[in-house]
Design a protein around this motif. Structure first.
Motif, mmCIF file in Angstrom:
data_model
loop_
_atom_site.group_PDB
_atom_site.id
_atom_site.type_symbol
_atom_site.label_atom_id
_atom_site.label_comp_id
_atom_site.label_asym_id
_atom_site.label_seq_id
_atom_site.Cartn_x
_atom_site.Cartn_y
_atom_site.Cartn_z
ATOM 1 N N GLY A 22 41.752 43.455 20.503
ATOM 2 C CA GLY A 22 41.593 43.172 22.043
ATOM 3 C C GLY A 22 42.834 43.256 22.860
ATOM 4 O O GLY A 22 43.639 44.004 22.605
ATOM 5 N N SER A 23 43.259 41.862 23.590
ATOM 6 C CA SER A 23 44.446 41.752 23.976
ATOM 7 C C SER A 23 45.234 40.274 23.954
ATOM 8 O O SER A 23 43.955 39.346 24.172
ATOM 9 N N PRO A 24 46.142 39.918 23.666
ATOM 10 C CA PRO A 24 46.327 38.544 23.080
ATOM 11 C C PRO A 24 46.145 37.601 24.274
ATOM 12 O O PRO A 24 45.766 36.525 23.950
ATOM 13 N N TYR A 25 46.079 37.956 25.559
ATOM 14 C CA TYR A 25 45.988 36.744 26.408
ATOM 15 C C TYR A 25 44.455 36.547 26.557
ATOM 16 O O TYR A 25 43.977 35.447 27.101
ATOM 17 N N TYR A 26 43.556 37.289 25.780
ATOM 18 C CA TYR A 26 42.129 36.765 25.739
ATOM 19 C C TYR A 26 41.976 35.703 24.873
ATOM 20 O O TYR A 26 41.115 34.854 25.264
ATOM 21 N N TRP A 27 42.980 35.381 24.049
ATOM 22 C CA TRP A 27 42.850 34.234 23.203
ATOM 23 C C TRP A 27 44.015 32.944 23.647
ATOM 24 O O TRP A 27 44.184 32.326 22.737
ATOM 25 N N ALA A 28 44.100 32.855 24.760
ATOM 26 C CA ALA A 28 44.840 31.858 25.436
ATOM 27 C C ALA A 28 44.309 30.351 24.911
ATOM 28 O O ALA A 28 44.933 29.401 24.955
ATOM 29 N N GLY A 29 43.047 30.375 25.084
ATOM 30 C CA GLY A 29 42.231 29.156 24.697
ATOM 31 C C GLY A 29 42.629 28.436 23.330
ATOM 32 O O GLY A 29 42.396 27.395 23.041
ATOM 33 N N GLN A 31 49.478 34.250 25.430
ATOM 34 C CA GLN A 31 49.623 34.965 26.574
ATOM 35 C C GLN A 31 50.966 35.948 26.576
ATOM 36 O O GLN A 31 50.861 36.886 27.262
ATOM 37 N N TRP A 32 52.161 35.565 25.935
ATOM 38 C CA TRP A 32 53.306 36.087 26.191
ATOM 39 C C TRP A 32 53.452 37.270 25.452
ATOM 40 O O TRP A 32 54.208 38.323 25.613
ATOM 41 N N PHE A 33 52.541 37.675 24.272
ATOM 42 C CA PHE A 33 52.331 38.759 23.674
ATOM 43 C C PHE A 33 51.566 39.851 24.330
ATOM 44 O O PHE A 33 51.346 40.990 23.899
ATOM 45 N N SER A 34 50.919 39.481 25.481
ATOM 46 C CA SER A 34 50.228 40.732 26.255
ATOM 47 C C SER A 34 51.001 41.120 27.457
ATOM 48 O O SER A 34 51.399 42.104 27.441
ATOM 49 N N ALA A 35 51.000 40.046 28.509
ATOM 50 C CA ALA A 35 51.914 40.353 29.506
ATOM 51 C C ALA A 35 52.232 39.143 30.500
ATOM 52 O O ALA A 35 51.567 38.174 30.489
ATOM 53 N N VAL A 36 53.410 39.052 31.007
ATOM 54 C CA VAL A 36 53.981 38.025 31.846
ATOM 55 C C VAL A 36 54.094 38.585 33.183
ATOM 56 O O VAL A 36 54.995 39.483 33.092
ATOM 57 N N PRO A 37 53.629 38.112 34.136
ATOM 58 C CA PRO A 37 54.067 38.434 35.601
ATOM 59 C C PRO A 37 55.327 38.545 35.778
ATOM 60 O O PRO A 37 56.455 37.547 35.577
ATOM 61 N N PHE A 38 55.767 39.643 36.219
ATOM 62 C CA PHE A 38 57.372 40.055 36.663
ATOM 63 C C PHE A 38 58.205 39.793 35.275
ATOM 64 O O PHE A 38 59.537 39.832 35.384
ATOM 65 N N TRP A 74 54.839 36.403 16.932
ATOM 66 C CA TRP A 74 53.603 36.435 16.746
ATOM 67 C C TRP A 74 53.068 35.769 15.415
ATOM 68 O O TRP A 74 51.913 35.501 15.448
ATOM 69 N N ASP A 75 53.758 36.261 14.336
ATOM 70 C CA ASP A 75 53.239 35.781 13.101
ATOM 71 C C ASP A 75 53.059 34.312 13.032
ATOM 72 O O ASP A 75 52.059 33.705 12.541
ATOM 73 N N ARG A 118 38.526 38.890 40.272
ATOM 74 C CA ARG A 118 38.401 38.858 38.625
ATOM 75 C C ARG A 118 39.993 39.410 38.186
ATOM 76 O O ARG A 118 40.585 40.540 38.424
ATOM 77 N N ILE A 119 40.562 38.396 37.533
ATOM 78 C CA ILE A 119 41.958 38.568 36.933
ATOM 79 C C ILE A 119 42.271 37.653 36.021
ATOM 80 O O ILE A 119 42.402 36.492 36.165
ATOM 81 N N PRO A 120 42.529 38.347 34.856
ATOM 82 C CA PRO A 120 42.834 37.134 33.588
ATOM 83 C C PRO A 120 44.157 36.968 33.459
ATOM 84 O O PRO A 120 45.052 37.373 34.288
ATOM 85 N N GLY A 121 44.476 35.997 32.234
ATOM 86 C CA GLY A 121 45.864 35.734 31.715
ATOM 87 C C GLY A 121 46.764 34.926 32.773
ATOM 88 O O GLY A 121 46.222 34.456 33.718
ATOM 89 N N LEU A 122 47.963 34.823 32.608
ATOM 90 C CA LEU A 122 48.901 34.414 33.415
ATOM 91 C C LEU A 122 48.893 34.976 34.898
ATOM 92 O O LEU A 122 48.913 34.065 35.938
#
Length: 377
Positions: free
Chosen positions: A112-119, A125-132, A152-153, A193-197
């Protein structure tokens, strides 16, 4: 797993499978299989059979097909000693049920993508994408050479998982909108519709964030359930047909400068593998990570050309003032998210330190390179 261990095991995998990691952008699986069979004798032992579940629709280009490519690479490099059956979203488990399925051992691996698992932990979230934040090149540098994989580990290890990058979209588009965005005030009341940070930044700007799976986005945009959506970039946005439901296509993707896709392994199952199969899984993930980024970079241009020339899409740029206001809100949001768990605090500190170090070089090297391109050198 420490970075040096990862690199050494990747090297072992390359020798065992006859497929060089540095040939990542050459996805000739058949040729790799022939080389593998010629270079290494078949090994005796029981075949390891795993299941992989993903968040992606069936045959979805680069994302779902990338998971399938990883499975093929593992089988080729192991001379058939390890086989992975890949299941798209809802074929075995729901798309957003992947994390729990792999954590609990229902499936041995997933994507998937890591920010899907922020819950599970905001640190994801930092392993997917951080704004700017970091682009794809910077994110990979952080993972492989800046301590990112070690962090990440720690995060995924809390859930009996091992996570690895398995692709990157590169810089995304800012999204599709049914109204013009001329200032930060235009986000007020916007249903997007916009996920993550990035989604948290839009909410801070006064918008309403609606989380939808990929299969529901077009219909929701067409019917006015949402006013805007981001997805990935031209290649996938063209395929999704968003140009039929929204008028304006905005750039740049401030919210996702290089979004990482992950493969996660059940930690118990992974640790039970013989050392060569562990290394093969690591090497296959790294190769697929590079291949996906190459595919996005190679195909987005043609897709954008088709959107503009055939479908008459209006590509707009967010104004410098709007981006500056979004950056202020992003800093506030990211700082707050970093306080929401001990691991988020630790990961954010590592990410920020690396971005500061890498950014000074990226700014100099990129400016120098593109300056030479602009004068035809």
């Amino acid at each position: 797993m420490k970075r040096r261990d990862f690199l050494s095991k990747a090297a072992i995998a390359g020798l065992a499978g006859g497929t060089a990691l540095l040939a990542a952008c050459n996805d000739d699986t058949k040729k790799a299989g022939e080389t593998s069979q010629a270079a290494a004798p078949a090994q005796v032992g029981k075949t390891v059979h795993w299941k992989m579940v993903t968040t992606w629709p069936p045959k979805f280009p680069i994302l779902q097909t990338g998971a399938e490519d990883l499975a093929k690479r593992v089988e080729v490099m192991s001379n058939g000693r390890m086989k992975i059956d890949v299941y798209a979203a809802n074929e075995l488990v729901p798309g957003l049920g992947v994390f729990d399925a792999v954590s609990q051992g229902t499936a041995e691996c997933g994507s998937g993508s890591p920010y899907y698992w922020a819950g599970k932990d905001p640190a994801c979230q930092w392993f997917s994408a951080v704004p700017f934040g970091l682009n794809a090149q910077g994110l990979n540098a952080w993972f492989y050479s800046g301590g990112g994989l070690d962090l990440w580990d720690e995060v995924y290890g809390q859930f009996n998982l091992i996570g690895r990058p398995m692709g990157n979209t590169g810089v995304q588009m800012a999204g599709w909108f049914n109204r013009e965005i001329n200032s930060i005030d235009d986000f007020k009341g916007l249903k997007m519709r916009i996920p993550g940070l990035g989604g948290k930044v839009i909410a801070r700007a006064g918008g309403t964030v609606v989380l939808l799976p990929g299969g529901e986005i077009f219909t929701s945009l067409e019917r006015g359930v949402i006013d805007a959506t981001e997805w990935v970039g031209p290649l996938h946005d063209l395929r999704m047909g968003f140009y039929q439901a929204a008028k304006y296509y905005y750039t740049p993707g401030w919210h996702e400068g290089g979004s990482c896709l992950d493969v996660m392994f059940n930690k118990d199952k992974f640790n039970a593998l013989p050392s060569d199969l562990k290394a093969i899984c690591e090497a296959a993930a790294a190769q697929t990570n590079m291949q996906a980024l190459c595919d996005f970079e190679a195909q987005n241009g043609a897709a954008l050309k088709e959107l503009v020339e055939k479908h008459h899409v209006q590509v707009r740029k967010l104004s410098p003032e709007t981006l500056a206001d979004l950056r202020v809100l992003a800093r506030e949001v990211v700082a707050e998210e970093a306080t929401k768990s001990p691991m988020a605090t630790k990961v954010a500190a590592g990410f920020n330190a690396f971005q500061k170090q890498w950014g000074s070089w990226a700014d100099v090297s990129s400016r120098t390179y593109f300056d030479t391109m602009s004068i035809g050198v």
